[in-house]
Design an enzyme around this catalytic site. Structure first.
Site, mmCIF file in Angstrom:
data_model
loop_
_atom_site.group_PDB
_atom_site.id
_atom_site.type_symbol
_atom_site.label_atom_id
_atom_site.label_comp_id
_atom_site.label_asym_id
_atom_site.label_seq_id
_atom_site.Cartn_x
_atom_site.Cartn_y
_atom_site.Cartn_z
ATOM 1 N N THR A 79 -8.315 6.817 -2.504
ATOM 2 C CA THR A 79 -9.670 6.339 -2.776
ATOM 3 C C THR A 79 -10.671 7.472 -2.540
ATOM 4 O OG1 THR A 79 -9.742 5.477 -0.516
ATOM 5 C CG2 THR A 79 -9.328 3.889 -2.303
ATOM 6 N N LYS B 176 -8.780 14.038 4.288
ATOM 7 C CA LYS B 176 -7.935 12.849 4.268
ATOM 8 C C LYS B 176 -7.014 12.959 5.471
ATOM 9 C CE LYS B 176 -6.493 14.039 0.085
ATOM 10 N NZ LYS B 176 -6.421 12.839 -0.716
ATOM 11 N N ARG B 177 -6.283 11.891 5.803
ATOM 12 C CA ARG B 177 -5.333 12.001 6.897
ATOM 13 C C ARG B 177 -4.387 13.174 6.651
ATOM 14 N NH1 ARG B 177 -5.281 7.916 10.944
ATOM 15 N NH2 ARG B 177 -3.586 9.201 11.739
ATOM 16 N N LYS C 8 -14.362 8.607 -4.547
ATOM 17 C CA LYS C 8 -15.667 8.930 -3.955
ATOM 18 C C LYS C 8 -16.158 10.283 -4.454
ATOM 19 C CE LYS C 8 -13.865 6.734 0.144
ATOM 20 N NZ LYS C 8 -13.192 7.036 1.438
ATOM 21 N N LYS D 174 0.697 14.436 1.538
ATOM 22 C CA LYS D 174 -0.596 14.795 0.947
ATOM 23 C C LYS D 174 -0.719 16.306 0.721
ATOM 24 C CE LYS D 174 -3.050 10.805 2.959
ATOM 25 N NZ LYS D 174 -3.825 10.186 1.855
ATOM 26 N N HIS E 95 0.786 -1.233 0.000
ATOM 27 C CA HIS E 95 0.000 0.000 0.000
ATOM 28 C C HIS E 95 0.812 1.273 0.000
ATOM 29 C CE1 HIS E 95 -4.191 -1.330 0.517
ATOM 30 N NE2 HIS E 95 -3.634 -2.406 1.052
#
Ligand code: PLP
Length: 825
Positions: free
Chosen positions: A671, A563-564, A675, A569, A372
């Protein structure tokens, strides 16, 4: 424990199906509420939720049992999805949808002047995961059931799930999430399938009279694993799969010896030690945990699940393992459950008497591994000394696997000792470590990444040596998300609109949303699309008002990054843009302005200092912007607390612009991006992870691409001078100046210095400033496009219409075709 079918089971006829009309639901609901729970209609909503859950659960039970019975039959090949995380969220609403009972349930609640949504939202989220990896496992379970695949999920029943996030003066505070406190109607305890798990102890080696030998693992500290089953209903298909979650319990409530010696507290302490194993989820996302208790959790899950599979095997096959690999396959979600490799070897050899070669033939044909991450800091390694103390026998087996493996490497590349060192499962050094990813690869017949770019980079970087040895093992399975939860359930208005236009078969075959492409130019349809989006934005605005006390105007563009919180990110890049917009307003550069509401949300790992400072920065910037009358409706910023599955169910339908802005080459797949896309948001994103496949599907004209590509990122590191970027770009210079002069922390001197330093560091691994210009320019194009309402609507519709590929049904179909090879039942 007996391995025979209990006699009492054999004669019981299949359960009859209960009536599902609203009157029957209402009457059962009332009976559960009053007679079983002893509550009444004016009680706190949780009991209303509980009564409704029992009512619906009754209607799941017959299919649950018949599905299990079909899977028990001799010859049915099964897959086991092993994961330390299942981020399920709420269950009641999802089961109602899957059973097709939405309107009957709504009517049943209306009989009591109740609102179904109010009842379902009283459910606590099952937050048994950190983020994407855990939510993926939950989406996969949904797809397996909807595709009628015999798949059993194995996980841990954490007493405390992901922490609840609160703020104090803008700083994240972690509160424990005791989600089971009020009881959980969606679990069924099954103490009859309890397993014993060994820790510690010592080893003995004995030779028997037949010339054979046996390893004994003695004097262990044993812990009981008690399974709790959770039903996973398929979409209107009479299939209910099982997620089996293990809970730790002491073998004896009291150690009699200690008790007799008068050491009552010590005896109780031992009980607590055992039960601590499943007490709490480790809250680190994409970084290793390295704690002894975490290794215990991993072994606890692996051992309990494997013993359970072996127990079921022996019901039909007795002690004959010759066909075990034909009928069983284990999918390991990241390296977290990888100790299963050694544990299956141990069980087959030490407990079942198989030889090494027989056990290895089975293990290496039944294990499959999903990677992952490309972040080296997330690759799990466990100190050998921890293994020696906790898991001496599995360690011995790992050594033997490694010795045999290194011989193979030596045969393949004679004399290449460097390569042997690189590939060894044991990393030498001051503290010797077990490299879990290498153990997983050596034992697995399949190794997959989670998006095309990620799988490709794995074979070129992290796992290159292994790819050269076994290229046939490596494959890609691009992630997906379930359209049931993320569209049909989360966005009922859009679902009705889609169904009215193209029929309802898209819910079980999501590739059919492509039919919407024919209607992109239909003005009337676009107008209805707009109406639905606006209603969803209203719902999101209410959530923001409630939790952040910030007013979002639905005429503004809703720009969302949830998101985290992680440096890769790049929430920081987002904030830099927000500060830039603020600066433009302050200097009067507001011609052709597009009003924008920026929403950021996500949890930071409790020990990840800089991530927590990023949260504080967002909250401080929000304070300044939202309270400046000169800014007004042109710009709003809010940080939504405690982001989780049920928040996302409201956030993604109400989003216009989806922020997917990771440093290229760092986000394995993502992901959240999928969505948002399904719900008609347009993406602004880097060429990273599944963004690339989203871009391919929807076309460049419907996606705002910016930033360096993965190979450009790597090249750029050699000559990266962020300060010159600042000096050469007026906009960036002004933004950095606002940060550096303490504009957002006037009463909290210097608190953001670390963040500023990280941005200006030539060794910044995330190259945030390198993408600033390109990001701001892309945002300018976004703003201009948004002002052209019909152009934006066409992009929005195109995104939903092109999202068919990102259904987890497609992903699971590929896992099954290429890896599991199960027959749909
Ligand atoms: C989908 C989801 C994630 C993953 O989001 P990414 O943007 O892919 O990191 C994390 N948390 C929750 C609650 C989700 O629903």
């Amino acid at each position: 424990m007996s391995t025979k079918k209990p006699a009492c089971d054999i004669k019981i006829p299949p359960m009859e199906k209960l009536p599902t009309d609203s009157a029957a639901l209402a009457s059962d609901f009332q009976r559960y509420l009053t007679r079983y729970l002893g509550r009444y209609l004016g009680c706190v909503p949780f009991y209303l939720y509980e009564a409704m859950s029992y009512t619906i659960r009754d209607r799941v039970m017959a299919d649950w049992r018949s599905t299990w019975r079909r899977y028990e039959n001799k010859g049915v090949r099964k897959a086991y999805y092993m994961s330390l995380e299942f981020l399920i969220g709420r269950s009641l609403g999802n089961h109602i949808l899957n059973l097709g009972l939405d309107s009957e349930s709504e009517m049943a609640m209306n009989t009591f002047a109740l609102d179904l949504e109010e009842v379902t939202s009283a459910e606590h989220d099952a937050g048994l995961g950190n983020g994407g990896l855990g939510r993926l496992a939950a989406c996969f379970m949904d797809s397996c059931a909807s595709l009628k695949l015999p798949v059993i999920g194995y996980g841990i029943r954490y007493e405390y799930g992901m922490f609840r996030q609160e703020f104090d003066n803008g700083y994240q505070i972690e509160e424990p999430d005791h989600w089971l406190r009020d009881g959980n109607p969606w679990e069924l305890e099954r103490p009859e399938y309890t397993q014993v798990i060994k820790f510690g102890g010592r080893l003995e080696y004995i030779s028997d009279i037949n010339g054979g030998s046996r390893h004994l693992w003695l004097d262990t500290d044993d812990v009981l694993a008690i399974p709790y089953d959770v039903p996973i209903s398929g979409y209107k298909n009479n299939t209910v799969n099982t997620l089996r979650l293990w809970s730790a319990s002491a073998t004896n409530i009291f150690s009699l010896e200690d008790f007799n010696a008068g050491s009552y507290p010590e005896a109780v302490e031992a009980k607590n030690d055992a039960e601590h194993i499943t007490m709490v989820l480790y809250p680190n996302d994409a970084s290793e945990n390295g704690k002894e208790l975490r290794l215990k959790q991993q072994y606890f899950l692996a051992s309990a699940s494997l013993q359970d599979v072996i127990r079921m095997w022996e019901i039909n096959e007795g002690n004959d393992y010759s066909r075990f690999a034909d009928e069983n396959v284990f999918q390991m979600n990241d390296t977290h459950p990888t100790i299963a490799v050694a544990e299956l070897m141990r069980l087959l050899m030490d407990e079942k008497g198989l030889s090494w070669d027989e056990a290895w033939a089975i293990t290496s044909k039944t294990m499959a591994y999903t990677n992952h991450t490309l972040l080296p800091e997330a690759l799990e390694k466990w100190p050998v000394f921890l293994f020696e103390r906790l898991l001496p026998r599995p360690l011995q087996i790992i050594y033997e696997i490694n010795a045999r493996f290194l011989k193979q490497v030596a045969r393949q590349w004679p004399g290449d000792t460097q390569r042997q060192m690189r590939m060894s499962i044991i990393e030498e050094g001051e503290v010797r470590q077990v490299r879990m990813a290498y153990l997983a690869i050596v034992a697995s017949f399949s190794v997959n990444g989670v998006a095309a770019l990620h799988s490709d980079l794995l074979t070129k970087g992290l796992f290159r040596d292994f790819y050269e040895l076994w290229p046939e093992r490596f494959n890609n399975k691009t992630n997906g998300v379930t359209p049931r939860r993320w569209v049909a359930h989360a966005n009922p208005d859009l679902s009705s609109l889609i169904t009215a236009q193209i029929g309802n078969d898209w819910v079980h075959d999501f590739s059919r949303v492509a039919k919407l492409k024919a209607h992109v130019g239909d003005k009337d349809f676009a107008e209805r699309w707009h109406t639905v989006k606006t209603a969803n934005k209203k719902r999101l605005a209410a959530l923001v008002k409630k939790h952040c006390d910030v007013d979002f105007d639905t005429d503004s563009m809703f720009d969302v990054q949830v998101k985290r919180i992680h440096e890769y990110k790049r929430q920081l890049l987002n904030i830099l843009h927000v500060i830039h917009l603020y600066d433009r307003i302050k200097r009067g550069d507001t011609k052709n302005w597009t009003n924008r509401c920026v929403l950021i949300g996500g949890k930071a790992a409790p020990g990840y200092h800089i991530a927590k400072m990023i949260i504080k920065l967002v909250n401080n910037v929000a304070d300044v912007i939202n309270n400046d009358p000169q800014v007004g409706n042109r710009l709003k910023l809010a940080f939504i607390p405690n982001y989780g599955v049920s928040k996302m169910e409201i956030v993604c339908p109400g989003t216009d612009l989806s922020e997917q802005i990771s440093t290229a080459g760092k986000e394995a797949s993502g992901t959240g991006n999928m969505k948002f896309m399904m719900n008609g948001a347009v993406t602004i994103g880097t060429y990273d992870g599944a963004n690339i496949e989203i871009l391919d599907a929807v076309g460049e004209e419907n996606f705002f691409l910016f930033g360096l590509k993965a190979e450009e990122v790597e090249a750029r590191r050699q000559h990266y001078h962020p300060q010159s970027l600042v000096d050469e770009d007026d906009d960036l210079e002004r933004v950095m100046h606002l940060l550096q002069c303490g504009h957002f922390n006037s009463l909290e001197s210097k608190i953001f210095d670390e963040i500023i330093d990280s941005l200006l560091n030539p060794h910044d691994p995330w190259l945030t400033l390198a993408d600033f210009r390109s990001y701001v320019d892309a945002q300018t194009r976004v703003a201009a496009t948004y002002r052209d309402k019909s152009a934006w609507l066409a992009m929005s519709i195109n995104n939903t219409a092109s999202s068919g590929h990102f259904s987890a049904d497609r992903t699971i179909g590929e896992y099954n075709e290429d890896i599991w090879k199960l027959t749909s039942i």
